[in-house]
Design a protein around this motif. Structure first.
Motif, PDB file in Angstrom:
ATOM      1  N   PRO A 318     131.279  82.224 -27.144  1.00  9.67           N
ATOM      2  CA  PRO A 318     130.249  82.060 -26.080  1.00  9.67           C
ATOM      3  C   PRO A 318     129.443  80.779 -26.200  1.00  9.67           C
ATOM      4  O   PRO A 318     128.906  80.287 -25.193  1.00  9.67           O
ATOM      5  CB  PRO A 318     129.358  83.289 -26.260  1.00  9.67           C
ATOM      6  N   ASP A 319     129.319  80.207 -27.417  1.00 15.11           N
ATOM      7  CA  ASP A 319     128.507  78.995 -27.541  1.00 15.11           C
ATOM      8  C   ASP A 319     129.222  77.765 -27.004  1.00 15.11           C
ATOM      9  O   ASP A 319     128.652  76.680 -26.968  1.00 15.11           O
ATOM     10  CB  ASP A 319     128.111  78.774 -29.003  1.00 15.11           C
ATOM     11  N   ILE A 320     130.485  77.921 -26.610  1.00  9.04           N
ATOM     12  CA  ILE A 320     131.235  76.811 -26.025  1.00  9.04           C
ATOM     13  C   ILE A 320     131.225  76.988 -24.506  1.00  9.04           C
ATOM     14  O   ILE A 320     131.900  77.871 -23.963  1.00  9.04           O
ATOM     15  CB  ILE A 320     132.668  76.774 -26.559  1.00  9.04           C
ATOM     16  N   ASP A 321     130.472  76.150 -23.844  1.00 10.10           N
ATOM     17  CA  ASP A 321     130.351  76.200 -22.375  1.00 10.10           C
ATOM     18  C   ASP A 321     131.222  75.104 -21.792  1.00 10.10           C
ATOM     19  O   ASP A 321     131.017  73.913 -22.064  1.00 10.10           O
ATOM     20  CB  ASP A 321     128.890  75.994 -21.969  1.00 10.10           C
ATOM     21  N   LEU A 322     132.227  75.516 -21.018  1.00  5.72           N
ATOM     22  CA  LEU A 322     133.160  74.541 -20.465  1.00  5.72           C
ATOM     23  C   LEU A 322     132.503  73.587 -19.481  1.00  5.72           C
ATOM     24  O   LEU A 322     133.031  72.512 -19.204  1.00  5.72           O
ATOM     25  CB  LEU A 322     134.338  75.256 -19.802  1.00  5.72           C
ATOM     26  N   ASN A 323     131.375  73.971 -18.956  1.00  8.91           N
ATOM     27  CA  ASN A 323     130.681  73.078 -18.021  1.00  8.91           C
ATOM     28  C   ASN A 323     129.838  72.038 -18.755  1.00  8.91           C
ATOM     29  O   ASN A 323     129.713  70.899 -18.304  1.00  8.91           O
ATOM     30  CB  ASN A 323     129.787  73.884 -17.083  1.00  8.91           C
ATOM     31  N   LEU A 324     129.273  72.422 -19.896  1.00  7.60           N
ATOM     32  CA  LEU A 324     128.378  71.522 -20.616  1.00  7.60           C
ATOM     33  C   LEU A 324     128.923  71.074 -21.973  1.00  7.60           C
ATOM     34  O   LEU A 324     128.601  69.984 -22.433  1.00  7.60           O
ATOM     35  CB  LEU A 324     127.012  72.214 -20.821  1.00  7.60           C
ATOM     36  N   ASN A 325     129.717  71.919 -22.604  1.00  2.00           N
ATOM     37  CA  ASN A 325     130.126  71.664 -23.993  1.00  2.00           C
ATOM     38  C   ASN A 325     131.617  71.892 -24.153  1.00  2.00           C
ATOM     39  O   ASN A 325     132.061  72.787 -24.851  1.00  2.00           O
ATOM     40  CB  ASN A 325     129.316  72.589 -24.919  1.00  2.00           C
ATOM     41  N   LYS A 326     132.396  71.081 -23.466  1.00  2.00           N
ATOM     42  CA  LYS A 326     133.839  71.244 -23.550  1.00  2.00           C
ATOM     43  C   LYS A 326     134.352  70.772 -24.913  1.00  2.00           C
ATOM     44  O   LYS A 326     133.833  69.812 -25.476  1.00  2.00           O
ATOM     45  CB  LYS A 326     134.533  70.423 -22.461  1.00  2.00           C
ATOM     46  N   PRO A 327     135.376  71.436 -25.424  1.00  2.00           N
ATOM     47  CA  PRO A 327     135.992  70.934 -26.657  1.00  2.00           C
ATOM     48  C   PRO A 327     136.681  69.609 -26.389  1.00  2.00           C
ATOM     49  O   PRO A 327     137.274  69.397 -25.324  1.00  2.00           O
ATOM     50  CB  PRO A 327     136.983  72.031 -27.042  1.00  2.00           C
ATOM     51  N   ILE A 328     136.605  68.711 -27.374  1.00  2.00           N
ATOM     52  CA  ILE A 328     137.132  67.363 -27.189  1.00  2.00           C
ATOM     53  C   ILE A 328     138.551  67.229 -27.739  1.00  2.00           C
ATOM     54  O   ILE A 328     139.449  66.729 -27.063  1.00  2.00           O
ATOM     55  CB  ILE A 328     136.190  66.349 -27.871  1.00  2.00           C
ATOM     56  N   SER A 329     138.738  67.659 -28.992  1.00  2.00           N
ATOM     57  CA  SER A 329     140.044  67.495 -29.654  1.00  2.00           C
ATOM     58  C   SER A 329     140.327  68.707 -30.530  1.00  2.00           C
ATOM     59  O   SER A 329     139.416  69.493 -30.852  1.00  2.00           O
ATOM     60  CB  SER A 329     140.072  66.225 -30.528  1.00  2.00           C
ATOM     61  N   ILE A 330     141.594  68.794 -30.887  1.00  2.00           N
ATOM     62  CA  ILE A 330     142.022  69.875 -31.775  1.00  2.00           C
ATOM     63  C   ILE A 330     143.015  69.316 -32.800  1.00  2.00           C
ATOM     64  O   ILE A 330     143.790  68.405 -32.506  1.00  2.00           O
ATOM     65  CB  ILE A 330     142.664  71.030 -30.977  1.00  2.00           C
ATOM     66  N   VAL A 331     142.942  69.862 -34.036  1.00  2.00           N
ATOM     67  CA  VAL A 331     143.858  69.492 -35.125  1.00  2.00           C
ATOM     68  C   VAL A 331     144.288  70.779 -35.822  1.00  2.00           C
ATOM     69  O   VAL A 331     143.461  71.666 -36.063  1.00  2.00           O
ATOM     70  CB  VAL A 331     143.166  68.529 -36.116  1.00  2.00           C
TER      71      VAL A 331
END
Length: 980
Positions: A318-331
């Motif tokens: 829930p703390d990841i908001d796609l409107n304000l806090n989209k994930p940038i990268s993944i490894v």
């Protein structure tokens, strides 16, 4: 581009880390619940350890690419930084005067080829070896979003066929070569052709990621992602045609819709990452960051249609908001995937989906822009506008065992804690409890046996559940894990297991389940014969025997006795049950002499032939004397078969084994006398004719033969004992010829022979009254004369019976007289020749030259009295005396000394005769002269006989002295010192 080594570490971070280590130097010791001691000298470092690179960029960082430990970045408008050295980075100007900016950087797996995608839909190429930026003219007009590198054919000079994805959803195939082109073609790009296009909802969609992997049998997998779709292209490339590119794979799928997975959410971009366990191998797992979460799973190259398997979705927290806090990268790492947000990094475990690490970045470094993992080096890189960071991943699998254990994947849990016994014990305990709850009791028992849990608690657990089989497995496993020094525990478990086996066998036997009963019995016997616990079973064999007896298990008791080599118990059991053949079989198999001596009496009574066969097979390993009690007992009160077998064994001992024991021969003699008289005389004849050759007792044999009336055998014994008179007397009762053979035996005693023959003649004349036989006695013995036997004849016998014998006797006497007369004539002739020789010797002489010398002293010979020998040697009298004296015996030396004294006395008296005699002596002196002369010559003759009987150099004295030392041992030291 440059090699990023450990020199890049921030010195400040190193100092902070050292201070932390010093502050944690206190030793902590803890004891786990399972009894293991866990010692930690310092706290373990975190799995993800962040470090800042000691590099301050002159401008803001736009993009960064890293691969194969090579790193390069784009700064400002058109500056490219290549970190060749930490303090001297290489800087390259792109030389763009328009408003174009760097859109993306792509670095190949070798770290040699860098593609620079510009926002003006252009693409530049830079090779590490040339450091010259070159434009790719064929690529112009396409905004490059992704590149699928060729890992098989890529090298430092050529990329090989690669795939390129654009913002318009078009996939191109291309190849770039770093070599300088020809005069008319200087472009590095060899070709650039479209092979496929991707769409979303009927519209072109940007190709966010491209990945090319090779499977088995030249099978290739191509993965392409858009904003919300993941496409898979599968196809084979003919062997040897890899250089021709991947267009054939897309052509194989052009008639069919490409395989893809789609998710409804869309955040405008997506990113896929792969985990490769080892260098230059194929990826094993993937993680795809898209709109509604992260899709992760394994890559299976065996599946024919799809590469993805075990796919799961991790939905954003829930703390990841796609409107304000989209994930940038993944490894993706081995057990985690790292998700980069605008101000932090989250590490999520792929096993349980839990967030295990969260690292917040301070605002002073600027906004987080990108996270990249070096697919070959394994390091994770994160950069902001003003800083570059990297993550070291240390012992990522340290806590994986707990996750697998919580997921009841115990095999995997044990795989990741093999070097940590305390953790392994926890996994085994949890697995054992899990199996017990699911009523998999045997598996539970095997796991419990490997743990350090309390033995009594586990045993009671299975007893309460009435699971004897599981309890047995637990005890067996526990027993195998014990050390040989733990004797008490081993004894307890061995006894307990024996009881459990016996209970189980009794239950199966009552149930009539023969198959399982046989399997269980085989298992029990294998347990009893185990070499690992042989010492324990042997030391406690009495207890095991008692257990077997209490259950009435006779067969297994016999088997255990054989295993313990307690053959006495086995044979006793067979004998008690009248199984004598089985008892003898055990005896013959194990060849124990003591057991033969003990059980032979019983076996001889029932199976004598088999017993004797076994004895004969044993041969010299058995002592026949120790078997005599059994033989004598049953030969006296047994059957004919037993007696015959007894004789057979005794004959084997005497004739085959060549036994010389007197007791054996006496016993065989007694058997012959009682039961086999035909063999008695033959035995006595072949046993020998002299007492030194005989192995039986002669007196015993004589008494035995006399008791049974075997007179001929008695005669033979008398002859061996050299009692010839008794032998002749007894032989005359049997046969005259036998007596005659006895009478000729004392060859050295003619008087005894004559006496024996007179006995025979007297017997013939008086008892048999056979004159003719008496006359034959005269011809058989040359010691008897007619006059010796005449007194035995009666008065009425006429001379006619002796006429021939008397004539023969007279002829013999006459012949004897003639022989004596001839001998006298020969003696007279011999005496005459001797007298002639003596006379001749008196006249014999020798000639001595005046120059001859003594053989001893080497002085002229004629100066003094001397001796001449026939051999030619000549000695002075005194020299010969000196040479001969040491070799004479003590008696002769004394005799010689006396003669010398007498000779000296006669010499003195001879000198006195030349002086005027006293007046009162007159006639007395004349008498003394005659006596002295005779004595002197006799004395000199006696001396000559002693010292001149033979030449000292050629005679017997020299031969006798050959073994005498040259120097007397008593005078050796004196002689030795004289030489020094």
């Amino acid at each position: 581009m440059a090699s990023i080594l450990d020199e890049y570490e921030d010195s400040q971070n190193i100092r902070q880390s050292a201070q932390q280590h010093r502050s944690l130097s206190t030793t902590n010791i803890g004891i786990t619940h399972s009894g293991f001691v866990n010692v930690r000298l310092e706290e373990e470092k975190p799995i993800f350890n962040k470090q800042r690179i000691d590099f301050t960029p002159p401008e803001k960082i736009n993009h960064l690419a890293v691969c194969n430990n090579q790193l390069c970045m784009s700064l400002g408008k058109d500056t490219l930084i290549d970190l060749a050295k930490p303090d001297q980075p290489n800087q390259t100007e792109l030389g763009r005067k328009d408003d174009s900016k760097v859109h993306r950087l792509f670095l190949d797996p070798t770290g040699s080829h860098l593609l620079i995608s510009l926002s003006t839909s252009e693409c530049l190429y830079l090779n590490r070896n040339t450091q010259k930026v070159r434009s790719l003219s064929r690529w112009k007009g396409h905004l490059i979003e992704s590149v699928g590198w060729n890992k098989l054919l890529g090298s430092e000079t050529s990329t090989g066929p690669i795939l390129v994805g654009t913002s318009q959803g078009i996939i191109f195939e291309a190849e770039i070569s770093a070599n300088e082109g020809s005069l008319f073609n200087t472009n590095p790009d060899q070709y650039f052709r479209q092979v496929h296009s991707l769409e979303e909802d009927g519209k072109p969609a940007p190709v966010c990621c491209l990945e090319v992997e090779r499977g088995l049998e030249n099978k290739y997998f191509i993965i392409a992602t858009t904003r919300k779709r993941l496409f898979q292209f599968v196809g084979k490339v003919a062997e040897g045609s890899e250089q021709q590119g991947f267009s054939s794979i897309f052509n194989q799928n052009q008639d069919l819709l490409p395989s893809f997975q789609e998710f409804p959410a869309n955040m405008g971009y997506s990113e896929i990452t792969f985990y490769t366990p080892k260098l230059r191998t194929s990826p094993k797992a993937f993680a795809w960051m898209m709109g509604n979460g992260v899709l992760y799973g394994q890559l299976d190259y065996v599946r024919p249609d799809s590469l993805l398997s075990d796919v799961q979705v991790w939905e954003y927290t829930p703390d990841i908001d796609l409107n304000l806090n989209k994930p940038i990268s993944i490894v993706l790492t081995q057990f985690h995937f790292l998700l980069l947000l605008h101000d932090r990094v989250k590490a999520i475990c792929t096993l349980n989906g839990q967030v295990v690490h969260e690292d917040v970045f301070p605002d002073k470094f600027g906004v987080l822009k990108k996270m990249i993992k070096d697919p070959l080096g394994g390091l994770v890189w994160i950069y902001t506008e003003r800083a570059v960071f990297r993550y070291h991943i240390q012992r990522e699998a340290r806590d994986v065992w707990q996750m697998y254990m919580s997921m009841n994947k115990f095999d995997l849990a044990k795989e990741y804690c093999r070097d940590r016994p305390e953790c392994m014990d926890m996994v085994l305990a949890k697995e054992a409890e899990h199996c017990f709850q699911n009523k998999r009791y045997l598996e539970s028992a095997m796991c419990y046996a490997q743990t350090q849990n309390y033995f009594e608690e586990i045993a009671l657990k299975f007893i309460e559940a009435k699971q004897e089989e599981a309890l047995k497995e637990f005890l067996l496993k526990k027993l195998n894990n014990l050390k040989p020094s733990e004797r008490t525990q081993i004894t307890l478990l061995v006894t307990w297991l024996s009881e459990l086996y016996l209970n189980r066998l009794g239950q199966l036997e009552s149930d009539g389940n023969s198959i399982i009963f046989k399997e269980t019995r085989d298992e029990f016997r294998q347990f009893l014969s185990s070499s690992k616990h042989r010492d324990c079973l042997y030391n406690n064999r009495t207890t095991i025997y008692d257990l077997l007896a209490s259950h009435g298990n006779v067969d297994d008791m016999v088997y255990f006795s054989v295993v313990m080599q307690d053959y006495e118990r086995v044979i006793s059991h067979y004998c008690q049950h009248d199984e004598y053949s089985a008892a003898l079989e055990v005896l013959s198999k194990h060849c124990d002499e003591k057991l033969f001596y003990k059980f032979s009496p019983v076996l001889m009574q029932h199976i004598p032939k088999n017993v004797v066969d076994a004895w004969i097979q044993m041969g010299k390993r058995l002592d026949p004397k120790k078997l005599i009690p059994a033989l004598m007992n049953y030969s006296q009160m047994g059957s004919t078969q037993q007696i015959n077998e007894t004789i057979r064994y005794m004959e084997f001992c005497v004739y085959e084994l060549m036994v010389t024991e007197e007791a054996i021969h006496n016993y065989l003699l007694s058997l012959y006398a009682k039961y086999k008289p035909d063999s008695l005389l033959w035995y006595l004849e072949q046993a020998g004719t002299h007492a030194s050759e005989i192995h039986y007792d002669l007196k015993y044999a004589l008494r035995l033969c006399a008791e049974h009336g075997y007179r001929q055998a008695c005669v033979l014994v008398y002859r061996i004992m050299e009692l010839y008179e008794e032998a002749v007397d007894l032989a005359l009762e049997v046969d005259v010829d036998l007596a005659k053979s006895c009478a000729d035996l004392p060859e050295d005693d003619e008087e005894l022979r004559k006496k024996l023959w007179l006995k025979i003649a007297k017997h013939v004349v008086q008892k048999e009254e056979d004159v003719k036989k008496a006359m034959n006695c005269l011809s058989s013995c040359n010691l008897l004369k007619i006059e010796d036997i005449l007194p035995f004849f009666p008065d009425f016998v006429t001379i006619d019976h002796f006429k021939e014998a008397i004539c023969l006797s007279l002829e013999e006497y006459n012949q004897h007289i003639e022989e004596l007369k001839q001998e006298m004539e020969e003696a007279t002739e011999s005496a005459k020749r001797i007298r002639e020789d003596i006379q001749e010797m008196r006249n014999k002489y020798g000639v001595v030259d005046s120059q001859e010398k003594c053989a001893a002293c080497d002085f002229p010979l004629l100066n003094r009295p001397f001796y001449l020998f026939l051999c030619g040697h000549m000695f002075h009298y005194d020299c010969l005396l000196q040479e001969v004296t040491p070799h004479l015996s003590t008696f002769k030396q004394n005799r010689l000394e006396d003669l010398q004294k007498k000779l000296a006395a006669t010499t003195q008296s001879s000198k006195s005769r030349h002086r005027p005699p006293p007046k009162d002596e007159g006639d007395t002196s004349s008498l003394g002269k005659a006596t002295a002369g005779t004595s002197r010559e006799q004395i000199k003759s006696d001396i000559d006989d002693i010292i001149a009987s033979e030449c000292v150099y050629c005679g017997e004295l020299m031969i006798k002295s050959i073994d005498k030392p040259f120097i007397d041992p008593q005078k050796f030291e004196e002689e030795k010192s004289s030489w020094l």
